[in-house]
Write an enzyme that holds these catalytic residues in place. Structure first.
Site, PDB file in Angstrom:
ATOM      1  N   CYS A   1      -2.347 -18.706  -5.420  1.00  0.00           N
ATOM      2  CA  CYS A   1      -1.618 -19.775  -4.735  1.00  0.00           C
ATOM      3  C   CYS A   1      -1.948 -19.639  -3.249  1.00  0.00           C
ATOM      4  O   CYS A   1      -2.900 -18.943  -2.898  1.00  0.00           O
ATOM      5  CB  CYS A   1      -0.119 -19.725  -5.026  1.00  0.00           C
ATOM      6  SG  CYS A   1       0.751 -18.252  -4.480  1.00  0.00           S
TER       7      CYS A   1
ATOM      8  N   HIS B   1      -3.636   3.618 -10.361  1.00  0.00           N
ATOM      9  CA  HIS B   1      -2.283   4.187 -10.340  1.00  0.00           C
ATOM     10  C   HIS B   1      -1.250   3.331 -11.056  1.00  0.00           C
ATOM     11  O   HIS B   1      -0.303   3.868 -11.627  1.00  0.00           O
ATOM     12  CB  HIS B   1      -1.824   4.383  -8.889  1.00  0.00           C
ATOM     13  CG  HIS B   1      -2.527   5.497  -8.184  1.00  0.00           C
ATOM     14  ND1 HIS B   1      -2.072   6.045  -7.001  1.00  0.00           N
ATOM     15  CD2 HIS B   1      -3.664   6.177  -8.489  1.00  0.00           C
ATOM     16  CE1 HIS B   1      -2.890   7.023  -6.615  1.00  0.00           C
ATOM     17  NE2 HIS B   1      -3.872   7.103  -7.498  1.00  0.00           N
TER      18      HIS B   1
ATOM     19  N   ARG C   1       5.671   7.125 -14.306  1.00  0.00           N
ATOM     20  CA  ARG C   1       6.185   6.254 -13.243  1.00  0.00           C
ATOM     21  C   ARG C   1       6.202   4.798 -13.689  1.00  0.00           C
ATOM     22  O   ARG C   1       7.156   4.067 -13.420  1.00  0.00           O
ATOM     23  CB  ARG C   1       5.320   6.435 -11.989  1.00  0.00           C
ATOM     24  CG  ARG C   1       5.472   7.847 -11.426  1.00  0.00           C
ATOM     25  CD  ARG C   1       4.398   8.240 -10.469  1.00  0.00           C
ATOM     26  NE  ARG C   1       4.578   9.631 -10.049  1.00  0.00           N
ATOM     27  CZ  ARG C   1       3.679  10.334  -9.405  1.00  0.00           C
ATOM     28  NH1 ARG C   1       2.516   9.792  -9.082  1.00  0.00           N
ATOM     29  NH2 ARG C   1       3.919  11.580  -9.071  1.00  0.00           N
TER      30      ARG C   1
HETATM   31  C1  RB5 Z   1       2.373 -24.217  -1.728  1.00  0.00           C
HETATM   32  O1  RB5 Z   1       2.493 -24.980  -0.578  1.00  0.00           O
HETATM   33  C2  RB5 Z   1       2.679 -22.756  -1.435  1.00  0.00           C
HETATM   34  O2  RB5 Z   1       4.039 -22.591  -1.216  1.00  0.00           O
HETATM   35  C3  RB5 Z   1       2.198 -21.888  -2.581  1.00  0.00           C
HETATM   36  O3  RB5 Z   1       0.830 -22.081  -2.738  1.00  0.00           O
HETATM   37  C4  RB5 Z   1       2.378 -20.395  -2.416  1.00  0.00           C
HETATM   38  O4  RB5 Z   1       1.847 -19.963  -1.213  1.00  0.00           O
HETATM   39  C5  RB5 Z   1       3.741 -19.896  -2.651  1.00  0.00           C
HETATM   40  O5  RB5 Z   1       4.008 -18.700  -2.647  1.00  0.00           O
END
Ligand code: RB5
Length: 157
Positions: A70, A103, A141
């Site tokens: 993301c 790990h 762990r």
């Molecule tokens: C999208 O705008 C953004 O919030 C998403 O890609 C991400 O970075 C969220 O954690």
């Protein structure tokens, strides 16, 4: 794990699909079996929808590893790590990619498509896939990584 082909599932939102596409191309060129769950455009989508699909692929055994991208990698890592049995490492350099495997026996990677370049993304993935879990003391762990509190369904602090 260096056996080829590995089965790799990938997912991204609009902030990560460009880097995800680069990784898909690279993985296929390496001979891996790639399952690309999208998204495939800049149209706005919700990152948890993609995180959960990729987690399901890993937990069901349909994929050896999952990769989520993301904008920052943060939201994807939060969503993925809600799944018991998923250890999703948010990584922006190769040393952490190696240690996440050695790990932590990480089975998923989260990357920030707006945070790192294409070359770093490929290097991180190369190192991650090439590194084996060390086992031993780390087994104990990892076994202690358990849900500790009841989820707060109201989302209050
Ligand atoms: C999208 O705008 C953004 O919030 C998403 O890609 C991400 O970075 C969220 O954690």
């Amino acid at each position: 794990m260096t056996n080829i082909p590995l089965k790799i599932a990938l997912g991204a939102d609009h902030g990560g699909f460009k880097l995800k596409d680069v990784l898909v191309t690279w993985l296929r060129a390496q001979g891996h079996d790639v399952h690309d769950f999208g998204t495939n455009s800049a149209d706005s989508v919700d990152y948890p929808d993609y995180a959960h699909i990729v987690c399901d692929a890993v937990l069901s055994g349909n994929a050896h590893y999952g990769v989520l991208v993301c904008g920052t990698g943060l939201g994807m890592s939060y969503a993925a790590n809600r799944h018991a049995g998923i250890r999703c490492a948010l990584v922006s350099e190769t040393t952490s990619a190696r240690l996440a495997r050695e790990h932590n026996n990480a089975n998923m990677l989260a990357l920030g498509g707006r945070m790192i370049g294409e070359e770093m993304g490929i290097d991180i993935l190369r190192v991650f896939l090439a590194t084996a879990y060390e086992g031993g003391r780390h087994d104990r762990r990892i076994a202690k990584i358990q849900p500790k509190f009841q989820p707060n369904v109201k989302g209050e602090p």
